[in-house]
Scaffold this motif. Structure first.
Motif, PDB file in Angstrom:
ATOM      1  N   ILE A  95       0.828  -1.200   0.000  1.00  0.00           N
ATOM      2  CA  ILE A  95       0.000   0.000   0.000  1.00  0.00           C
ATOM      3  C   ILE A  95       0.866   1.256   0.000  1.00  0.00           C
ATOM      4  N   GLY A  96       0.237   2.393  -0.231  1.00  0.00           N
ATOM      5  CA  GLY A  96       0.938   3.671  -0.168  1.00  0.00           C
ATOM      6  C   GLY A  96      -0.004   4.802  -0.530  1.00  0.00           C
ATOM      7  N   ALA A  97       0.130   5.925   0.161  1.00  0.00           N
ATOM      8  CA  ALA A  97      -0.695   7.100  -0.121  1.00  0.00           C
ATOM      9  C   ALA A  97       0.096   8.352   0.219  1.00  0.00           C
ATOM     10  N   LEU A  98      -0.086   9.381  -0.588  1.00  0.00           N
ATOM     11  CA  LEU A  98       0.631  10.639  -0.410  1.00  0.00           C
ATOM     12  C   LEU A  98      -0.336  11.807  -0.245  1.00  0.00           C
ATOM     13  N   LEU A  99       0.180  12.889   0.299  1.00  0.00           N
ATOM     14  CA  LEU A  99      -0.530  14.151   0.356  1.00  0.00           C
ATOM     15  C   LEU A  99      -0.124  15.004  -0.847  1.00  0.00           C
ATOM     16  N   PRO A 100      -0.898  16.028  -1.172  1.00  0.00           N
ATOM     17  CA  PRO A 100      -0.573  16.855  -2.345  1.00  0.00           C
ATOM     18  C   PRO A 100       0.812  17.507  -2.297  1.00  0.00           C
ATOM     19  N   ASP A 101       1.384  17.690  -1.092  1.00  0.00           N
ATOM     20  CA  ASP A 101       2.709  18.309  -0.999  1.00  0.00           C
ATOM     21  C   ASP A 101       3.849  17.313  -1.214  1.00  0.00           C
ATOM     22  N   GLY A 102       3.508  16.056  -1.522  1.00  0.00           N
ATOM     23  CA  GLY A 102       4.537  15.054  -1.790  1.00  0.00           C
ATOM     24  C   GLY A 102       5.039  14.340  -0.558  1.00  0.00           C
ATOM     25  N   SER A 103       4.359  14.486   0.558  1.00  0.00           N
ATOM     26  CA  SER A 103       4.725  13.753   1.771  1.00  0.00           C
ATOM     27  C   SER A 103       3.790  12.564   1.947  1.00  0.00           C
ATOM     28  N   VAL A 104       4.161  11.661   2.845  1.00  0.00           N
ATOM     29  CA  VAL A 104       3.346  10.480   3.117  1.00  0.00           C
ATOM     30  C   VAL A 104       2.059  10.900   3.832  1.00  0.00           C
ATOM     31  N   ASP A 105       0.936  10.342   3.411  1.00  0.00           N
ATOM     32  CA  ASP A 105      -0.344  10.586   4.085  1.00  0.00           C
ATOM     33  C   ASP A 105      -0.370   9.708   5.340  1.00  0.00           C
ATOM     34  N   PHE A 129       5.338  -0.609   1.886  1.00  0.00           N
ATOM     35  CA  PHE A 129       5.017   0.691   1.293  1.00  0.00           C
ATOM     36  C   PHE A 129       5.580   0.675  -0.122  1.00  0.00           C
ATOM     37  N   HIS A 130       4.712   0.885  -1.106  1.00  0.00           N
ATOM     38  CA  HIS A 130       5.126   0.699  -2.497  1.00  0.00           C
ATOM     39  C   HIS A 130       5.830   1.928  -3.084  1.00  0.00           C
ATOM     40  N   ARG A 131       5.975   1.939  -4.403  1.00  0.00           N
ATOM     41  CA  ARG A 131       6.801   2.948  -5.061  1.00  0.00           C
ATOM     42  C   ARG A 131       6.196   4.349  -5.072  1.00  0.00           C
ATOM     43  N   ALA A 132       5.133   4.553  -4.330  1.00  0.00           N
ATOM     44  CA  ALA A 132       4.700   5.929  -4.088  1.00  0.00           C
ATOM     45  C   ALA A 132       5.840   6.729  -3.474  1.00  0.00           C
ATOM     46  N   ILE A 133       6.744   6.056  -2.751  1.00  0.00           N
ATOM     47  CA  ILE A 133       7.874   6.776  -2.150  1.00  0.00           C
ATOM     48  C   ILE A 133       8.744   7.424  -3.220  1.00  0.00           C
ATOM     49  N   ASP A 134       8.744   6.865  -4.422  1.00  0.00           N
ATOM     50  CA  ASP A 134       9.559   7.439  -5.492  1.00  0.00           C
ATOM     51  C   ASP A 134       8.955   8.711  -6.067  1.00  0.00           C
ATOM     52  N   GLU A 135       7.753   9.073  -5.609  1.00  0.00           N
ATOM     53  CA  GLU A 135       7.146  10.337  -5.980  1.00  0.00           C
ATOM     54  C   GLU A 135       7.113  11.312  -4.807  1.00  0.00           C
ATOM     55  N   CYS A 136       7.730  10.918  -3.692  1.00  0.00           N
ATOM     56  CA  CYS A 136       7.788  11.812  -2.531  1.00  0.00           C
ATOM     57  C   CYS A 136       8.773  12.953  -2.791  1.00  0.00           C
ATOM     58  N   ALA A 137       8.469  14.114  -2.243  1.00  0.00           N
ATOM     59  CA  ALA A 137       9.359  15.268  -2.404  1.00  0.00           C
ATOM     60  C   ALA A 137      10.708  15.010  -1.740  1.00  0.00           C
ATOM     61  N   ASP A 138      10.712  14.328  -0.604  1.00  0.00           N
ATOM     62  CA  ASP A 138      11.936  14.046   0.141  1.00  0.00           C
ATOM     63  C   ASP A 138      11.920  12.573   0.548  1.00  0.00           C
ATOM     64  N   PRO A 139      12.512  11.688  -0.254  1.00  0.00           N
ATOM     65  CA  PRO A 139      12.430  10.254   0.036  1.00  0.00           C
ATOM     66  C   PRO A 139      13.096   9.844   1.340  1.00  0.00           C
ATOM     67  N   LEU A 140      14.127  10.549   1.755  1.00  0.00           N
ATOM     68  CA  LEU A 140      14.788  10.184   3.005  1.00  0.00           C
ATOM     69  C   LEU A 140      13.936  10.562   4.207  1.00  0.00           C
ATOM     70  N   GLN A 141      13.237  11.684   4.123  1.00  0.00           N
ATOM     71  CA  GLN A 141      12.284  12.016   5.181  1.00  0.00           C
ATOM     72  C   GLN A 141      11.123  11.027   5.168  1.00  0.00           C
ATOM     73  N   ALA A 142      10.668  10.652   3.960  1.00  0.00           N
ATOM     74  CA  ALA A 142       9.597   9.661   3.851  1.00  0.00           C
ATOM     75  C   ALA A 142      10.021   8.340   4.463  1.00  0.00           C
ATOM     76  N   LEU A 143      11.290   7.967   4.296  1.00  0.00           N
ATOM     77  CA  LEU A 143      11.807   6.741   4.896  1.00  0.00           C
ATOM     78  C   LEU A 143      11.565   6.740   6.398  1.00  0.00           C
ATOM     79  N   GLU A 144      11.914   7.830   7.067  1.00  0.00           N
ATOM     80  CA  GLU A 144      11.740   7.908   8.519  1.00  0.00           C
ATOM     81  C   GLU A 144      10.260   7.858   8.902  1.00  0.00           C
ATOM     82  N   THR A 145       9.427   8.508   8.118  1.00  0.00           N
ATOM     83  CA  THR A 145       7.984   8.499   8.382  1.00  0.00           C
ATOM     84  C   THR A 145       7.417   7.093   8.273  1.00  0.00           C
TER      85      THR A 145
END
Length: 213
Positions: A95-105, A129-145
């Motif tokens: 699964i995976g979901a993002l917010l409009p600002d490119g962060s994890v929902d 968590f699927h490849r939605a992370i590859d569309e995150c604005a900051d993947p390293l911050q997303a990793l911690e989230t």
């Protein structure tokens, strides 16, 4: 680097492909449909048949192609799908979901993770968590989230079109994860390049459509 046992996850779009992957030496399968749009949730019939292949099957739970910004109705659809995956014998969900600002929902992901992890004695499903992370604005911050949320693994190409191109970031993600979560490279991973990718990144799990032993 990359010297441990490798877990190979085959990306499959049918039960027949899961059976073939198991026969070819895959350790696990991810089952989806409509790969041409990045994958969507497979049918109950496909899940029910695939879990008989003898390897763990993780099911992509994604109601549509396109972006990863979902509304309440789509969240409810995903929650129902997670419940069905448990009933049908899947090992886990993707699964995976993002917010409009490119962060994890985090709100939606927290609720869907609760559904996956179960309550009142329900069987716990693993959660990727699927490849939605590859569309995150900051993947390293997303990793911690994603670690803080309680996921078991992240499927990622390292913010590039392929895992080979993203290998530097993948190596950094593996380093930063420090064993707190599994980083699973995917996108363009094959039996021919998985050894080099393991050496370059230190990852031990890999995902691909042509990854069997």
């Amino acid at each position: 680097m990359g010297s441990g046992k490798r877990i190979l996850e085959a990306c499959c779009t049918s039960a027949e492909q899961v059976f073939a992957a198991a026969k070819a030496g895959a350790d696990r399968a991810e089952l989806c449909e409509n790969l041409e749009v990045g994958g969507t949730t497979p049918s109950d019939e496909s899940i029910s048949a695939a879990v008989k292949a003898g390897i763990p099957v993780n099911v992509l739970v994604r109601p549509r192609g396109g972006d990863f910004i979902y509304n309440a109705e789509e969240e409810e659809q995903m929650a129902l799908s997670i419940g069905r995956c448990r009933e049908l014998g899947a090992a886990g969900v993707v699964i995976g979901a993002l917010l409009p600002d490119g962060s994890v929902d985090t709100g939606m992901m927290g609720r869907l993770l609760e559904k996956a992890h179960g309550s009142n004695g329900e069987r716990r499903l693993s959660a990727t968590f699927h490849r939605a992370i590859d569309e995150c604005a900051d993947p390293l911050q997303a990793l911690e989230t994603i670690i803080a949320l309680g996921f078991d693994r992240i499927l990622t190409s390292g913010h590039e079109a392929s895992a080979i191109k993203g290998r530097a970031l993948l190596a950094e993600m593996v380093r930063r994860a420090g064993g707190r979560i599994i980083i699973m490279p995917g996108a363009g991973v094959t039996s021919e390049n998985v050894h080099d990718l393991a050496e370059a990144t230190g990852a031990t799990e890999f995902h691909g459509t042509r990854i069997c032993r």
